[in-house]
Design a protein around this motif. Structure first.
Motif, PDB file in Angstrom:
ATOM      1  N   UNK A 232       0.817  -1.215   0.000  1.00 51.62           N
ATOM      2  CA  UNK A 232       0.000   0.000   0.000  1.00 51.62           C
ATOM      3  C   UNK A 232       0.849   1.262   0.000  1.00 51.62           C
ATOM      4  N   UNK A 233       2.110   1.152   0.428  1.00 53.12           N
ATOM      5  CA  UNK A 233       3.006   2.307   0.503  1.00 53.12           C
ATOM      6  C   UNK A 233       4.053   2.325  -0.600  1.00 53.12           C
ATOM      7  N   UNK A 234       3.829   1.533  -1.643  1.00 57.17           N
ATOM      8  CA  UNK A 234       4.691   1.587  -2.817  1.00 57.17           C
ATOM      9  C   UNK A 234       5.989   0.821  -2.721  1.00 57.17           C
ATOM     10  N   UNK A 235       6.156  -0.008  -1.708  1.00 62.70           N
ATOM     11  CA  UNK A 235       7.343  -0.845  -1.619  1.00 62.70           C
ATOM     12  C   UNK A 235       7.129  -2.065  -2.511  1.00 62.70           C
ATOM     13  N   UNK A 236       8.195  -2.522  -3.126  1.00 63.83           N
ATOM     14  CA  UNK A 236       8.110  -3.714  -3.962  1.00 63.83           C
ATOM     15  C   UNK A 236       8.984  -4.812  -3.368  1.00 63.83           C
ATOM     16  N   UNK A 237       8.573  -6.046  -3.589  1.00 62.81           N
ATOM     17  CA  UNK A 237       9.376  -7.161  -3.086  1.00 62.81           C
ATOM     18  C   UNK A 237      10.678  -7.212  -3.876  1.00 62.81           C
ATOM     19  N   UNK A 238      11.770  -7.437  -3.168  1.00 67.55           N
ATOM     20  CA  UNK A 238      13.091  -7.341  -3.773  1.00 67.55           C
ATOM     21  C   UNK A 238      13.968  -8.545  -3.482  1.00 67.55           C
ATOM     22  N   UNK A 239      13.428  -9.571  -2.867  1.00 65.49           N
ATOM     23  CA  UNK A 239      14.229 -10.751  -2.598  1.00 65.49           C
ATOM     24  C   UNK A 239      13.697 -11.542  -1.428  1.00 65.49           C
ATOM     25  N   UNK A 240      14.331 -12.677  -1.183  1.00 70.12           N
ATOM     26  CA  UNK A 240      13.945 -13.575  -0.091  1.00 70.12           C
ATOM     27  C   UNK A 240      15.212 -14.051   0.598  1.00 70.12           C
ATOM     28  N   UNK A 241      15.176 -14.093   1.910  1.00 71.38           N
ATOM     29  CA  UNK A 241      16.272 -14.666   2.685  1.00 71.38           C
ATOM     30  C   UNK A 241      15.725 -15.879   3.425  1.00 71.38           C
ATOM     31  N   UNK A 242      16.310 -17.012   3.160  1.00 76.83           N
ATOM     32  CA  UNK A 242      15.922 -18.260   3.827  1.00 76.83           C
ATOM     33  C   UNK A 242      16.739 -18.433   5.104  1.00 76.83           C
ATOM     34  N   UNK A 243      16.225 -19.253   6.007  1.00 75.22           N
ATOM     35  CA  UNK A 243      16.952 -19.756   7.174  1.00 75.22           C
ATOM     36  C   UNK A 243      17.135 -18.773   8.316  1.00 75.22           C
ATOM     37  N   UNK A 244      16.450 -17.640   8.312  1.00 78.61           N
ATOM     38  CA  UNK A 244      16.478 -16.785   9.499  1.00 78.61           C
ATOM     39  C   UNK A 244      15.516 -17.335  10.541  1.00 78.61           C
ATOM     40  N   UNK A 245      14.273 -17.529  10.135  1.00 81.02           N
ATOM     41  CA  UNK A 245      13.268 -18.183  10.979  1.00 81.02           C
ATOM     42  C   UNK A 245      12.891 -19.478  10.280  1.00 81.02           C
ATOM     43  N   UNK A 246      13.107 -20.585  10.948  1.00 84.20           N
ATOM     44  CA  UNK A 246      12.875 -21.904  10.364  1.00 84.20           C
ATOM     45  C   UNK A 246      11.487 -22.005   9.724  1.00 84.20           C
ATOM     46  N   UNK A 247      11.457 -22.273   8.424  1.00 87.13           N
ATOM     47  CA  UNK A 247      10.207 -22.485   7.713  1.00 87.13           C
ATOM     48  C   UNK A 247       9.405 -21.229   7.425  1.00 87.13           C
ATOM     49  N   UNK A 248       9.972 -20.045   7.677  1.00 87.13           N
ATOM     50  CA  UNK A 248       9.252 -18.789   7.461  1.00 87.13           C
ATOM     51  C   UNK A 248      10.208 -17.759   6.857  1.00 87.13           C
ATOM     52  N   UNK A 249      10.431 -17.842   5.538  1.00 87.11           N
ATOM     53  CA  UNK A 249      11.411 -16.964   4.893  1.00 87.11           C
ATOM     54  C   UNK A 249      11.130 -15.476   5.110  1.00 87.11           C
ATOM     55  N   UNK A 250      12.177 -14.711   5.076  1.00 88.80           N
ATOM     56  CA  UNK A 250      12.111 -13.255   5.207  1.00 88.80           C
ATOM     57  C   UNK A 250      11.993 -12.655   3.808  1.00 88.80           C
ATOM     58  N   UNK A 251      10.959 -11.856   3.589  1.00 83.89           N
ATOM     59  CA  UNK A 251      10.759 -11.186   2.306  1.00 83.89           C
ATOM     60  C   UNK A 251      11.345  -9.783   2.403  1.00 83.89           C
ATOM     61  N   UNK A 252      12.203  -9.440   1.460  1.00 80.46           N
ATOM     62  CA  UNK A 252      12.854  -8.128   1.440  1.00 80.46           C
ATOM     63  C   UNK A 252      12.020  -7.191   0.572  1.00 80.46           C
ATOM     64  N   UNK A 253      11.827  -5.976   1.040  1.00 74.75           N
ATOM     65  CA  UNK A 253      11.085  -4.952   0.312  1.00 74.75           C
ATOM     66  C   UNK A 253      11.958  -3.744   0.065  1.00 74.75           C
ATOM     67  N   UNK A 254      11.615  -2.978  -0.989  1.00 72.69           N
ATOM     68  CA  UNK A 254      12.432  -1.860  -1.434  1.00 72.69           C
ATOM     69  C   UNK A 254      11.537  -0.723  -1.941  1.00 72.69           C
ATOM     70  N   UNK A 255      12.012   0.502  -1.686  1.00 74.73           N
ATOM     71  CA  UNK A 255      11.394   1.678  -2.286  1.00 74.73           C
ATOM     72  C   UNK A 255      12.485   2.727  -2.450  1.00 74.73           C
ATOM     73  N   UNK A 256      12.384   3.498  -3.517  1.00 76.82           N
ATOM     74  CA  UNK A 256      13.355   4.548  -3.783  1.00 76.82           C
ATOM     75  C   UNK A 256      12.650   5.909  -3.693  1.00 76.82           C
ATOM     76  N   UNK A 257      13.401   6.915  -3.251  1.00 76.18           N
ATOM     77  CA  UNK A 257      12.852   8.283  -3.176  1.00 76.18           C
ATOM     78  C   UNK A 257      12.498   8.784  -4.550  1.00 76.18           C
TER      79      UNK A 257
END
Length: 139
Positions: free
Chosen positions: A114-139
């Motif tokens: 809703x705030x214009x951030x886009x998904x920019x990647x995934x990091x596995x293995x931080x929380x077992x079975x629950x990947x971290x989704x990376x978001x990005x926005x530029x000025x």
């Protein structure tokens, strides 16, 4: 009236109260205090009541990275996270802003979208079975 501003160390107790509402303890106290001291904490107030906070730093490949966005459970779904994200984008010391959330956190994913951030990647293995989704926005 809502006020989004840079947090001061005098706000620490109120911020810790909100964090403990969500986390169930105060284990992040020194982390939050350091963020405030370094100028990396934004707070949201409704009148004289603290309702949320956002922590960030600029150590993520020399880009801003929002590490926490916390809104008091009783104050959610009223736009406070969006207001803090807007303030962050207007005042960010870097042109690129990143953040992340777990795949299981659908509410935060909606806030980012809703705030214009886009998904920019995934990091596995931080929380077992629950990947971290990376978001990005530029000025």
């Amino acid at each position: 009236m809502t006020n989004i501003i840079q947090a001061a160390i005098q706000d620490l107790d109120e911020i810790m109260y909100i964090d403990s509402e969500v986390m169930g303890d105060t284990s992040r106290g020194s982390y939050i205090a350091k963020a405030i001291e370094l100028g990396g904490c934004i707070s949201a107030r409704e009148g004289d009541q603290m309702v949320g906070f956002l922590l960030y730093d600029t150590h993520f490949f020399e880009c801003s990275f929002i590490s926490l966005i916390i809104v008091s459970p009783s104050k959610r779904r009223k736009g406070y996270a969006s207001m803090m994200l807007d303030y962050m984008m207007r005042t960010s010391p870097t042109a690129k802003v990143f953040s992340s959330t777990n795949r299981s956190n659908g509410s935060m994913q909606k806030v980012f979208a809703a705030n214009g951030f886009i998904q920019s990647g995934i990091v596995e293995n931080l929380d077992e079975g629950d990947p971290e989704l990376i978001y990005f926005k530029s000025k």
